[in-house]
Scaffold this active site. Structure first.
Site, mmCIF file in Angstrom:
data_model
loop_
_atom_site.group_PDB
_atom_site.id
_atom_site.type_symbol
_atom_site.label_atom_id
_atom_site.label_comp_id
_atom_site.label_asym_id
_atom_site.label_seq_id
_atom_site.Cartn_x
_atom_site.Cartn_y
_atom_site.Cartn_z
ATOM 1 C CG HIS A 204 36.340 38.347 21.672
ATOM 2 N ND1 HIS A 204 36.479 38.010 22.816
ATOM 3 C CD2 HIS A 204 37.404 38.010 20.957
ATOM 4 C CE1 HIS A 204 37.718 37.761 23.251
ATOM 5 N NE2 HIS A 204 38.368 37.887 22.197
ATOM 6 N N GLY B 247 8.469 65.865 33.834
ATOM 7 C CA GLY B 247 7.352 65.267 33.665
ATOM 8 C C GLY B 247 6.239 66.328 33.146
ATOM 9 N NE ARG C 189 21.462 58.169 58.584
ATOM 10 C CZ ARG C 189 20.739 58.870 59.120
ATOM 11 N NH1 ARG C 189 20.633 59.549 60.329
ATOM 12 N NH2 ARG C 189 19.202 58.693 58.792
ATOM 13 C CB CYS D 102 16.403 66.165 34.858
ATOM 14 S SG CYS D 102 17.318 65.034 33.787
#
Length: 452
Positions: free
Chosen positions: A435, A15, A199, A43
């Site tokens: 497909h 950033g 937890r 990052c």
């Protein structure tokens, strides 16, 4: 008043670097940036990039098993961590150099030093130098938050995984978020005996409940010894590693213990409160829709603001800041319908509302399927793909999409475009399937499995 710089950026992550480059190269601002560790931030140096390379590395054991099932004569000689780490270090060096070169080419002055605020327009470096700036941008990111007893016992964090000289034979990972789950899958794939404690009642809190359960089951099937509703109650050093006692009464020595129990905003010791910058309950910098803090000359972007803690969001926020302040193009960063991916194995891609969130907002239809993918089914694997669409019953808009599958991160990026544009279920239905691919299921889900 004459300032040394138009903009001084504290933090060299994604950033901050984007804001600095845009302000300087596109809008002609005089810009400096200070980074105390390595340019590129979490990052590039200790997060997304090295982690994803580890994901790739850890997946080859399964791929070699699949290759044998497909008729290939291959053998697995074991994973060579030192060789991989040497290449990983070299790649991170290369990427850091790219970041530095980009800043220099944009005309940004780089200070390899820690910077703190002295007042609304003054920055002091650890080396003693002081600079004034018309605008200051805080982009210091976040850090792994570890409970003090665990820290005292010398546990690892995600930052330390990339620096290991060798892989441990056994490891306990404490936490149930995406970082914990990703490293559990990575290390399991590399041959480490992995135990994971969380937890809460189910891993990946905040994500879609059905997807969370699906991933947990697949992680256990792959060999991760996952225990939910379990936490550490006692821990001490042992000659063979770390002795751990858990809430379910188990006692065991692990060679390594990794805590991935969350991250906090990196604001400690920056002089923010002293300069009048309002901080939130978790120490995050409080900003408005324009990323401006309570001090008009000071802005903040990225994880330090604790809004949407993702690298691409920080980049968008940094760019929007530069457009607004230096480009006379007021721009608010868009935090709606941000897609994300969790790099478990298989991956989890998600965008929009979870089923739990959506049903609290009005009537919905849920379209979902789970099946064995062709490639892995042929190889005899038991893993299953899950795909799910959440649809508003009134407007027919697709409110959320959740995919658990190999390369789900790639698929969700494209689904996010359609959902961001406001696609309806009928838009999905009108789309002819490709497909045979896994993603065709997204456009062939005809009947809802339930309504709410």
């Amino acid at each position: 008043m004459a300032f040394d710089y138009d903009l001084f950026v504290i933090g060299g992550g994604s950033g901050g670097v984007r804001a600095a480059r845009v302000a300087s190269s596109e809008y002609g601002a005089k810009v400096a940036i200070a980074e105390e560790y390595r340019m590129g931030g979490t990052c590039v140096i200790r997060g997304c990039v090295p982690k994803k390379l580890m994901v790739f590395a850890s997946s080859f054991a399964g791929q070699m098993e699949d290759a044998r099932a497909y008729g290939w004569d291959v053998s697995n000689g074991g994973f060579d961590w030192p060789s991989f780490r040497a290449k990983l270090d070299a790649e991170l060096d290369r990427l850091e150099a790219v970041y530095r070169r980009g800043l220099v080419n944009a005309g940004v002055t780089i200070h390899d030093d820690r910077a703190v605020l002295e007042d609304a327009h003054t920055v002091r470096l650890a080396g003693g130098a002081r600079f004034t700036a018309k605008h200051i941008l805080i982009a210091t990111g976040g850090f792994p938050a570890v409970p003090e007893p665990a820290r005292a016992a010398g546990v690892m964090t995600s930052n330390d995984v990339f620096k290991l000289d060798r892989l441990p034979k056994s490891i306990l990972i404490v936490g149930g978020g995406f970082i914990a789950c990703e490293f559990a899958c990575i290390l399991n794939g590399m041959g480490v005996e992995v135990t994971q404690f969380y937890r809460g009642e189910q891993i990946l809190r905040g994500f879609d409940g059905e997807a969370r359960g699906h991933i947990a089951e697949l992680m256990r099937e792959s060999g991760v010894n996952l225990h939910v509703g379990t936490d550490v109650i006692e821990m001490r050093n042992d000659p063979d590693g770390t002795w751990v006692k858990s809430t379910d009464g188990r006692e065991r020595v692990f060679e390594k213990v990794l805590y991935a129990t969350g991250r906090g905003p990196s604001t400690a010791g920056l002089g923010l409160a002293e300069a009048g910058v309002k901080l939130g309950r978790r120490g995050e910098v409080v900003v408005d829709a324009w990323s401006q803090t309570s001090v008009p000359s000071i802005y903040a972007v990225g994880d330090v603001t604790d809004r949407v803690n993702l690298t691409p969001v920080a980049i968008r926020e940094g760019h929007a800041f530069a457009d607004t302040v230096f480009g006379a193009k007021p721009t608010k960063p868009d935090h709606e319908l941000v897609a994300s991916a969790v790099f478990t194995q298989p991956e989890f891609g998600t965008v929009g509302l979870t089923e739990e969130e959506a049903r609290d907002n009005g009537p919905i239809e849920v379209y979902a399927t789970s099946f064995r993918a062709m490639q892995t089914a042929f190889a005899g694997r038991a893993d299953r793909v899950m795909m799910k669409l959440i649809v508003c019953a009134d407007t027919r808009r697709v409110l959320g999409c959740h995919i658990v599958a190999p390369v789900a991160g790639e698929m969700i990026q494209l689904a996010a475009v359609a959902i961001k544009m406001g696609a309806t279920k009928e838009d999905f239905d009108r789309t002819v399937a490709v497909h045979p691919v896994m993603a065709e299921e997204l456009v062939t889900l005809r009947k809802p499995v339930r309504t709410a």
